[in-house]
Design a protein around this motif. Structure first.
Motif, PDB file in Angstrom:
ATOM      1  N   PRO A   7      36.073 127.717  46.578  1.00  0.00           N
ATOM      2  CA  PRO A   7      37.035 127.764  45.462  1.00  0.00           C
ATOM      3  C   PRO A   7      36.482 127.171  44.156  1.00  0.00           C
ATOM      4  N   PRO A   8      35.746 126.041  44.177  1.00  0.00           N
ATOM      5  CA  PRO A   8      35.191 125.554  42.904  1.00  0.00           C
ATOM      6  C   PRO A   8      34.158 126.509  42.286  1.00  0.00           C
ATOM      7  N   GLU A   9      33.352 127.165  43.125  1.00  0.00           N
ATOM      8  CA  GLU A   9      32.385 128.138  42.598  1.00  0.00           C
ATOM      9  C   GLU A   9      33.108 129.323  41.957  1.00  0.00           C
ATOM     10  N   ILE A  10      34.153 129.774  42.601  1.00  0.00           N
ATOM     11  CA  ILE A  10      34.930 130.898  42.070  1.00  0.00           C
ATOM     12  C   ILE A  10      35.567 130.498  40.743  1.00  0.00           C
ATOM     13  N   ALA A  11      36.078 129.266  40.671  1.00  0.00           N
ATOM     14  CA  ALA A  11      36.728 128.781  39.451  1.00  0.00           C
ATOM     15  C   ALA A  11      35.741 128.684  38.289  1.00  0.00           C
ATOM     16  N   ASP A  12      34.460 128.454  38.577  1.00  0.00           N
ATOM     17  CA  ASP A  12      33.447 128.353  37.522  1.00  0.00           C
ATOM     18  C   ASP A  12      33.008 129.709  36.975  1.00  0.00           C
ATOM     19  N   LEU A  13      33.375 130.784  37.642  1.00  0.00           N
ATOM     20  CA  LEU A  13      33.000 132.112  37.155  1.00  0.00           C
ATOM     21  C   LEU A  13      33.796 132.464  35.901  1.00  0.00           C
ATOM     22  N   PRO A  14      33.198 133.242  35.014  1.00  0.00           N
ATOM     23  CA  PRO A  14      33.963 133.730  33.872  1.00  0.00           C
ATOM     24  C   PRO A  14      35.131 134.596  34.346  1.00  0.00           C
ATOM     25  N   GLU A  15      36.162 134.620  33.580  1.00  0.00           N
ATOM     26  CA  GLU A  15      37.336 135.419  33.932  1.00  0.00           C
ATOM     27  C   GLU A  15      36.944 136.884  34.113  1.00  0.00           C
ATOM     28  N   GLY A  16      37.380 137.464  35.220  1.00  0.00           N
ATOM     29  CA  GLY A  16      37.100 138.861  35.519  1.00  0.00           C
ATOM     30  C   GLY A  16      35.861 139.085  36.372  1.00  0.00           C
ATOM     31  N   ALA A  17      35.059 138.039  36.585  1.00  0.00           N
ATOM     32  CA  ALA A  17      33.838 138.210  37.374  1.00  0.00           C
ATOM     33  C   ALA A  17      34.142 138.332  38.864  1.00  0.00           C
ATOM     34  N   TRP A  18      35.193 137.670  39.321  1.00  0.00           N
ATOM     35  CA  TRP A  18      35.559 137.773  40.732  1.00  0.00           C
ATOM     36  C   TRP A  18      36.223 139.126  40.944  1.00  0.00           C
ATOM     37  N   ASN A  33      27.453 126.505  32.348  1.00  0.00           N
ATOM     38  CA  ASN A  33      27.781 126.255  33.758  1.00  0.00           C
ATOM     39  C   ASN A  33      28.423 127.461  34.427  1.00  0.00           C
ATOM     40  N   ARG A  34      28.885 128.418  33.686  1.00  0.00           N
ATOM     41  CA  ARG A  34      29.475 129.623  34.266  1.00  0.00           C
ATOM     42  C   ARG A  34      28.469 130.767  34.374  1.00  0.00           C
ATOM     43  N   LEU A  35      27.331 130.615  33.713  1.00  0.00           N
ATOM     44  CA  LEU A  35      26.345 131.699  33.684  1.00  0.00           C
ATOM     45  C   LEU A  35      25.636 131.877  35.020  1.00  0.00           C
ATOM     46  N   GLY A  36      25.296 130.794  35.719  1.00  0.00           N
ATOM     47  CA  GLY A  36      24.575 130.900  36.992  1.00  0.00           C
ATOM     48  C   GLY A  36      25.345 131.692  38.029  1.00  0.00           C
ATOM     49  N   GLY A  37      26.620 131.422  38.159  1.00  0.00           N
ATOM     50  CA  GLY A  37      27.447 132.163  39.114  1.00  0.00           C
ATOM     51  C   GLY A  37      27.566 133.629  38.746  1.00  0.00           C
ATOM     52  N   LEU A  38      27.721 133.894  37.455  1.00  0.00           N
ATOM     53  CA  LEU A  38      27.792 135.279  36.989  1.00  0.00           C
ATOM     54  C   LEU A  38      26.488 136.008  37.299  1.00  0.00           C
TER      55      LEU A  38
END
Length: 116
Positions: A32-43, A72-77
């Protein structure tokens, strides 16, 4: 966290349905924390078809191209984009193999060959 075993699982997938299973397993590994760090719409929304996977890969590519948010949101994206790009390529590869298997072999005219 970078999930690495998905590359092997995608390469081992021999049907689009198997790729969808790997996609589901990949998404289940996200906390859940990794998902929350994603930019909106990436999930992704629920992915039920191979075209959903391809469409989400394109969406992620567009998001990445115009991204201007926090680092901090770029790595997950980027991880999500890399995975979905590989999944979309595997789906396309499997479709190409399937279409080649449907093409009948060329007919050989043995009489014409013997007369030449």
């Amino acid at each position: 966290m970078i999930r690495r075993s998905w590359r092997t699982r995608l390469k081992a997938s021999v049907t689009p349905e198997a790729v969808l299973t790997v996609v589901s397993q990949f998404l289940e590994e996200w906390s859940p924390p990794e998902i929350a760090d994603l930019p909106e719409g990436a999930w992704p929304r629920p992915l039920v078809s191979k075209s959903d996977v391809v469409a989400h890969a394109l969406k992620l590519g567009n998001m990445h191209a115009v991204y201007s948010g926090p680092a901090n949101r770029l790595g997950g994206l980027q991880e999500m984009l890399l995975f979905f790009t590989h999944a979309a390529v595997r789906i396309a590869h499997l479709a190409a193999i399937a279409s080649l298997e449907e093409i009948p072999a060329p007919r050989v005219n043995r009489v014409a060959d013997e007369e030449s």
